[in-house]
Enzyme design. Structure first.
Site, PDB file in Angstrom:
ATOM      1  N   ILE A 193       0.909  -1.149   0.000  1.00  0.00           N
ATOM      2  CA  ILE A 193       0.000   0.000   0.000  1.00  0.00           C
ATOM      3  C   ILE A 193       0.947   1.198   0.000  1.00  0.00           C
ATOM      4  CG2 ILE A 193      -0.217  -0.203   2.538  1.00  0.00           C
ATOM      5  CD1 ILE A 193      -2.861   1.233   2.427  1.00  0.00           C
ATOM      6  N   SER A 194       0.735   2.142  -0.915  1.00  0.00           N
ATOM      7  CA  SER A 194       1.676   3.251  -1.060  1.00  0.00           C
ATOM      8  C   SER A 194       1.704   4.129   0.193  1.00  0.00           C
ATOM      9  CB  SER A 194       1.302   4.116  -2.260  1.00  0.00           C
ATOM     10  OG  SER A 194       1.171   3.338  -3.418  1.00  0.00           O
ATOM     11  N   GLN A 195       2.806   4.842   0.339  1.00  0.00           N
ATOM     12  CA  GLN A 195       2.986   5.827   1.407  1.00  0.00           C
ATOM     13  C   GLN A 195       1.860   6.875   1.311  1.00  0.00           C
ATOM     14  OE1 GLN A 195       6.321   8.151   0.311  1.00  0.00           O
ATOM     15  NE2 GLN A 195       6.657   9.038   2.324  1.00  0.00           N
TER      16      GLN A 195
END
Ligand code: SAH
Length: 209
Positions: free
Chosen positions: A57-59
């Site tokens: 899950i992206s930053q």
């Protein structure tokens, strides 16, 4: 939730996120619902997190930066490639009610679909498959966001972008540092601009026979 407000202030506002719709969406979406239970206490940390199947899950900052650059309006039709956890799709769904997202890893796509439904994100339609081809039946799109790093811009996605539409996509060598690229389509031609250096999991392909 206090942790989410701290995330918005320190990771987004203190950097360069100023779009009010993006900030409101980031304040609202329950990011901890999108990460595996055993690392929930890290959900609001300033980093990407593993969601299994070798994916992340992206930053939070990356999700906000990409969302802000799409310049969405209520009613904008958006295509996302790389559903992953469904978090980016949920953030988009807080801004507009027409989201299409494609995930290549079947189990991840199924999990995201269930999660988005449970959390009430009925505006998001999830498709399983290779996002390289886009979603021609639903095209054209006002905005396209690719959340996996590609080596080149997939042509079908350019074709499915509306006149005046915007696409955000990380481009660069496999497993290397890529550039986040903003693509704008005008008079059938595209203009590209490099936004920043980024790291993303690779854009993969289903082999064609
Ligand atoms: N937007 C996601 C980030 C997921 S990471 C989130 O908010 O959680 C990128 C995702 O892109 C991974 O789940 C990966 O499986 C997927 N992906 C990679 N190549 C793809 C392709 N060709 N089509 C669709 N999804 C792809």
């Amino acid at each position: 939730m206090a942790q989410r407000e701290v995330m918005v202030q320190s990771q987004l506002i203190n950097r360069d996120i100023s779009d009010t719709a993006t900030l409101a969406a980031m304040r609202k979406v329950l990011r901890h619902e999108f990460v595996p239970e055993n690392i929930r206490d890290m959900a609001y940390a300033d980093r990407a997190l593993s969601i299994g199947f070798d994916q992340t899950i992206s930053q939070p900052y990356m999700v906000a930066a990409m969302t802000q650059e799409l310049k969405l309006k209520p009613g904008s039709k958006v295509l996302e490639i790389g559903t992953g956890s469904g978090y980016q799709a949920a953030v988009l769904a807080e801004i507009t009610d027409s989201i299409y997202t494609i995930e290549i890893v079947e189990s991840l796509g199924k999990l995201a679909k269930e999660r988005l439904k449970r959390l009430g994100y009925d505006a998001v339609l999830v498709k399983l498959g290779d996002g390289y081809h886009g979603w021609p039946e639903k095209a054209p799109f006002d905005a396209i966001v690719v959340t996996a790093g590609a080596e080149t811009i997939p042509l079908p996605l350019v074709e499915q972008l509306k006149e005046g539409g915007r696409m955000i996509i990380p481009i660069g060598p496999h497993n290397g540092v890529r550039q986040l690229i903003r693509v704008v389509k005008r008079n059938g031609k595209i203009k590209t601009k490099e936004m920043m250096a980024v790291r993303f999991v690779p854009f993969t392909r289903i082999k064609e026979h």
